[in-house]
Design a protein around this motif. Structure first.
Motif, PDB file in Angstrom:
ATOM      1  N   PHE A 108       0.760  -0.988   0.050  1.00  0.00           N
ATOM      2  CA  PHE A 108       0.144   0.250  -0.441  1.00  0.00           C
ATOM      3  C   PHE A 108       0.884   1.064  -0.123  1.00  0.00           C
ATOM      4  N   TYR A 109       0.178   2.562  -0.628  1.00  0.00           N
ATOM      5  CA  TYR A 109       0.879   3.430  -0.481  1.00  0.00           C
ATOM      6  C   TYR A 109       0.934   4.020   1.067  1.00  0.00           C
ATOM      7  N   GLY A 110       1.771   4.515   1.316  1.00  0.00           N
ATOM      8  CA  GLY A 110       1.421   4.822   2.667  1.00  0.00           C
ATOM      9  C   GLY A 110       1.699   3.621   4.011  1.00  0.00           C
ATOM     10  N   GLY A 111       2.321   2.321   3.248  1.00  0.00           N
ATOM     11  CA  GLY A 111       2.951   1.000   4.110  1.00  0.00           C
ATOM     12  C   GLY A 111       2.313   0.417   5.199  1.00  0.00           C
ATOM     13  N   GLU A 112       2.678  -0.101   5.680  1.00  0.00           N
ATOM     14  CA  GLU A 112       1.887  -1.731   6.050  1.00  0.00           C
ATOM     15  C   GLU A 112       1.304  -1.868   6.809  1.00  0.00           C
ATOM     16  N   TRP A 113       1.394  -0.696   7.740  1.00  0.00           N
ATOM     17  CA  TRP A 113       0.291  -0.178   8.579  1.00  0.00           C
ATOM     18  C   TRP A 113      -1.547  -0.244   7.738  1.00  0.00           C
ATOM     19  N   VAL A 114      -1.194   0.700   6.585  1.00  0.00           N
ATOM     20  CA  VAL A 114      -2.247   0.461   5.708  1.00  0.00           C
ATOM     21  C   VAL A 114      -3.209  -0.473   5.412  1.00  0.00           C
ATOM     22  N   SER A 115      -2.578  -1.500   5.846  1.00  0.00           N
ATOM     23  CA  SER A 115      -2.949  -2.728   5.454  1.00  0.00           C
ATOM     24  C   SER A 115      -4.916  -3.509   6.473  1.00  0.00           C
ATOM     25  N   LEU A 116      -4.715  -2.439   8.003  1.00  0.00           N
ATOM     26  CA  LEU A 116      -5.180  -2.763   8.291  1.00  0.00           C
ATOM     27  C   LEU A 116      -6.565  -1.788   8.416  1.00  0.00           C
ATOM     28  N   ALA A 117      -6.308  -0.703   7.512  1.00  0.00           N
ATOM     29  CA  ALA A 117      -7.532  -0.178   7.567  1.00  0.00           C
ATOM     30  C   ALA A 117      -8.974  -0.345   7.132  1.00  0.00           C
ATOM     31  N   PRO A 118      -8.801  -1.641   6.092  1.00  0.00           N
ATOM     32  CA  PRO A 118      -9.885  -1.851   6.572  1.00  0.00           C
ATOM     33  C   PRO A 118     -10.884  -2.777   7.549  1.00  0.00           C
ATOM     34  N   LEU A 119      -9.979  -3.189   8.348  1.00  0.00           N
ATOM     35  CA  LEU A 119     -10.575  -3.620   9.781  1.00  0.00           C
ATOM     36  C   LEU A 119     -11.229  -2.362  10.865  1.00  0.00           C
ATOM     37  N   LEU A 120     -10.126  -1.196  10.807  1.00  0.00           N
ATOM     38  CA  LEU A 120      -9.868  -0.096  11.928  1.00  0.00           C
ATOM     39  C   LEU A 120     -11.203   0.734  10.672  1.00  0.00           C
ATOM     40  N   LEU A 121     -11.504   0.781   9.463  1.00  0.00           N
ATOM     41  CA  LEU A 121     -12.740   1.796   9.200  1.00  0.00           C
ATOM     42  C   LEU A 121     -13.911   0.966   9.621  1.00  0.00           C
ATOM     43  N   PHE A 122     -14.118  -0.189   9.666  1.00  0.00           N
ATOM     44  CA  PHE A 122     -15.358  -1.452   9.961  1.00  0.00           C
ATOM     45  C   PHE A 122     -15.991  -0.753  11.725  1.00  0.00           C
ATOM     46  N   ILE A 123     -14.646  -0.781  12.419  1.00  0.00           N
ATOM     47  CA  ILE A 123     -14.998  -0.578  13.519  1.00  0.00           C
ATOM     48  C   ILE A 123     -15.535   0.793  14.031  1.00  0.00           C
ATOM     49  N   VAL A 124     -15.060   1.951  13.400  1.00  0.00           N
ATOM     50  CA  VAL A 124     -14.877   2.731  13.784  1.00  0.00           C
ATOM     51  C   VAL A 124     -16.007   3.296  13.286  1.00  0.00           C
ATOM     52  N   LEU A 125     -16.394   3.154  11.731  1.00  0.00           N
ATOM     53  CA  LEU A 125     -18.226   3.102  11.354  1.00  0.00           C
ATOM     54  C   LEU A 125     -18.778   2.385  12.130  1.00  0.00           C
ATOM     55  N   ILE A 126     -18.850   1.501  12.602  1.00  0.00           N
ATOM     56  CA  ILE A 126     -19.829   0.453  13.652  1.00  0.00           C
ATOM     57  C   ILE A 126     -20.239   0.942  14.978  1.00  0.00           C
ATOM     58  N   ILE A 127     -18.915   1.847  14.843  1.00  0.00           N
ATOM     59  CA  ILE A 127     -19.326   2.649  16.350  1.00  0.00           C
ATOM     60  C   ILE A 127     -20.254   3.410  15.899  1.00  0.00           C
ATOM     61  N   VAL A 128     -20.394   4.224  14.874  1.00  0.00           N
ATOM     62  CA  VAL A 128     -21.168   5.893  14.681  1.00  0.00           C
ATOM     63  C   VAL A 128     -22.531   5.656  14.411  1.00  0.00           C
ATOM     64  N   THR A 129     -22.456   3.818  13.098  1.00  0.00           N
ATOM     65  CA  THR A 129     -24.090   3.805  13.280  1.00  0.00           C
ATOM     66  C   THR A 129     -24.979   2.857  14.314  1.00  0.00           C
ATOM     67  N   THR A 130     -24.193   1.910  15.421  1.00  0.00           N
ATOM     68  CA  THR A 130     -24.500   1.352  16.603  1.00  0.00           C
ATOM     69  C   THR A 130     -24.848   2.346  17.495  1.00  0.00           C
ATOM     70  N   PHE A 131     -23.163   2.843  18.665  1.00  0.00           N
ATOM     71  CA  PHE A 131     -23.547   3.466  19.209  1.00  0.00           C
ATOM     72  C   PHE A 131     -24.153   5.387  19.061  1.00  0.00           C
ATOM     73  N   PHE A 132     -23.974   5.507  18.302  1.00  0.00           N
ATOM     74  CA  PHE A 132     -24.467   7.138  17.347  1.00  0.00           C
ATOM     75  C   PHE A 132     -25.880   6.781  17.188  1.00  0.00           C
ATOM     76  N   TRP A 133     -26.094   5.884  16.248  1.00  0.00           N
ATOM     77  CA  TRP A 133     -27.086   6.001  15.596  1.00  0.00           C
ATOM     78  C   TRP A 133     -28.632   5.528  16.311  1.00  0.00           C
ATOM     79  N   GLY A 134     -27.870   4.379  16.886  1.00  0.00           N
ATOM     80  CA  GLY A 134     -29.018   3.202  17.973  1.00  0.00           C
ATOM     81  C   GLY A 134     -29.274   2.280  16.490  1.00  0.00           C
ATOM     82  N   SER A 135     -28.926   1.959  16.057  1.00  0.00           N
ATOM     83  CA  SER A 135     -29.265   1.341  14.498  1.00  0.00           C
ATOM     84  C   SER A 135     -28.715  -0.257  14.712  1.00  0.00           C
TER      85      SER A 135
END
Length: 475
Positions: free
Chosen positions: A10-37
């Protein structure tokens, strides 16, 4: 094959390979914690975006695409999907036959209140998971039967689901046939029987403390049993206990949940039809008095097949779609060496035995929490990090195997985005008490207690010399 296994860059190095899971975790916090869906979209959209956004940072887009597909096509992905589909049909037949209401009625007639029912559910889950070694199988069996019965009885839904999840984690950690037990023994090059014997002190201590907390919290919640509703039930529904027992026996004997739930679905469906609890098929039925295994209704292009079998399969759609994309994200992380970046970042504070055990604990907790899986996390940490650190600091390999296994069965079970949590939520859909992961997490007492027990054992040095003879060699 060599091309398929090459590193995903990846552009940005090996840490970027964590992005799919980290984005999932962050966004699921938004949809379930804050939006209550708790809708399908609250899970699917976060993981979909987690896969799409990092695509543009991949140096080789074709390789990214192939890696994504390989994650979906792996055996690790196919096995839980097959398990969920057959378990979904089995549990739906039990529910639509009225068995859950009958079980609640029976419990109510014997004066079993919400707290005692939750304690019984936790113990039942621990016994089943220890006998079968499967957390997913335990969730399927207990959520399909005990959850709707407990809700009918007046138990706090999230409280009950947390107890069942804790029981599933107990057996996943302790059972000799559990994939995490086998993985931890293999990773540390030790035998399974001694692993199980030496981890009893941790598992039983955590279970005992969990029972005490469950009783205390259950009484604080002030639950009141729906005795009037529960006592009024069709006694014929209790005949469904026979296919349930047969299914559990087959699961324990064979160790294969797919075999057990196929036979269980056939037996429960046959019993429900023979004893008049369900119809075999309904064609254009108007206000039917019973549910059916199969139904056909509607007209023209809207004519559709329904019934318990269809409903059981469709109830797992959320989990199947989520699983396909989630395992792709995990595979992208591994091919991009993101998991190794985490491990290397944590491996620099291991000057003493205590430090080594703390670091290994955080490695396993971090990986299993991000992956939502325990055995892969154990196999990643064990041979490369845990085994050499154990030998360097004179720590028993059995102890290190137990440490990894226990810590992998804690947060991996209780965090809102993990596979086990998503699976348990699928059994609450279309019930009178649908739940979100954040509602269950605070009640996952066993996982929190097990975490505490293991860290206390680290600082007190408990088990560090298990099965090490006077010469310092493993027995």
């Amino acid at each position: 094959m060599e091309k398929e296994n090459r590193k995903l860059e990846f552009y940005g190095g090996e840490w970027v390979s964590l992005a799919p899971l980290l984005l999932f975790i962050v966004l699921i916090i938004v949809t379930t914690f804050f939006w209550g869906s708790i809708s399908d979209g609250a899970l699917w959209v976060p993981i979909f975006l987690g896969l799409v956004i990092p695509f543009f940072l991949a140096k080789d887009k074709k390789h990214y695409s192939n890696t994504l597909i390989m994650g979906m096509a792996s055996k690790d992905t196919a096995f839980p999907i097959a398990t969920w589909l057959f378990a979904g049909v089995f549990s739906r037949i039990l529910r639509m036959s009225g068995f859950a209401t009958g079980l609640a009625g029976l419990a109510g007639s014997f004066g079993v209140g919400p707290v005692l029912f939750t304690v019984i559910s936790f113990l039942a889950a621990t016994l089943f998971s220890t006998a079968t070694g499967t957390g997913f199988g335990t969730i399927a069996a207990c959520m399909g039967v005990l959850y709707p019965a407990g809700v009918e009885l007046g138990v706090n839904p999230a409280f009950l689901a947390g107890a069942i999840l804790g029981g599933a984690a107990f057996g996943d950690n302790l059972a000799p046939v559990s994939d995490s037990t086998i993985a931890s023994a293999t990773a540390m090059d030790v035998d399974v029987p001694k692993c199980v014997r030496s981890r009893l002190k941790y598992s039983l201590t955590a279970a005992a403390i969990t029972l005490i907390i469950t009783i205390i919290v259950g009484n604080i919640l002030g639950q009141s049993a729906n005795i009037k509703e529960a006592v009024s039930y069709d006694q014929m529904t209790l005949i469904m206990i026979v296919p349930v027992i047969i299914t559990l026996i087959i699961a324990i004997k064979s160790g294969d949940l797919i075999i057990a739930t196929i036979i269980g679905s056939v037996l429960s469906g046959a019993a429900a039809v023979i004893f008049g609890l369900m119809d075999f098929v309904q064609i254009d039925a108007v206000n039917p008095v019973r549910e059916a295994l199969f139904s056909v209704s509607g007209s023209g292009l809207d004519r559709a097949v329904g019934g318990a079998v269809f409903t059981g399969l469709s109830s797992m759609t959320q989990m199947v779609v989520l699983c396909l994309m989630l395992f792709s994200a995990i595979h992208i992380m591994k091919c991009g060496h993101g998991d190794m970046k985490i491990l290397n970042a944590l491996s620099h504070v291991t000057r003493r035995a205590v430090g080594a055990e703390v670091v290994i604990s955080f490695m396993v907790i971090a990986l299993s929490s991000i992956m939502g899986l325990n055995a892969p996390a154990i196999l990643t940490v064990g041979p490369s990090f845990a085994r050499p650190l154990a030998d360097k600091h004179g720590i028993s390999r059995y102890r290190m195997a137990n440490l990894m296994d226990a810590q992998s069965c804690t947060w991996c079970y209780s965090l809102p985005w993990t596979c086990t949590m998503m699976y348990i939520l699928s059994f609450t859909v279309d019930t009178s008490a649908p739940l979100s992961g954040i509602q269950i997490t605070p009640y996952c007492f066993f996982t929190f207690v097990m975490t505490a027990v293991m860290f206390v054992s680290i600082f007190l040095g408990i088990g560090r010399k298990d099965f090490i003879n006077v010469q310092g060699e493993a027995e």
